[in-house]
Design a protein around this motif. Sequence first.
Motif: not given
Length: 183
Positions: A143-155
């Motif tokens: 998912w590349g670099p944009p996945a970091a924002n999704q991971l932050a939302a999960v946390h």
Amino acid sequence: VLDRAGALRTARARHHLPFHAGPAPEQLSVVQAWGWLLAPDGRVLLLLEPDTGAALLPGGTPEPQDRDNPLATLRRETHEEAEAEFGDPQFLGHLCDPDKPYARLRYAAPLTRLGPPPVDPATGRTHIRVLATPEQALEFFDWGPPAANQLAAVHRARAQFGIPRAARQPLTELPDATDPTIF
């Protein structure tokens, strides 16, 4: 389980789509609703295709019986793919492809029940169900670099649910039904 499923030999589909924390614009058609389903220990339910090892989050494509309700899609698909149920979900945001008028919605929710592994009516196969930390789950996707924002939302959602952050550990296969030590 990863060797048996061939997960480490499977090429990951590249989806470097931007993640947006807000609702999808109305002009975008919703083509997916996927969920980060959090076990009480902070790990998430991840599904592996039995023949390729390809990983996916529970969820899928809207069907007419969902009546344009993405949560109905998520609940139906989660039941069909994993025989799983979840509590009150939190909308995380959406992904969109700049070249297509589509939105892919993401939710987080506490995982509340897991029954025997079902045969997915869409594929005729039974997914391998595993628990992984959210960070481990991302390692199965490109998912590349944009996945970091999704991971932050999960946390953020995990913390709002009062679920602890999972410590990194080996993936846990959930072969038959609910493990009483998990729920």
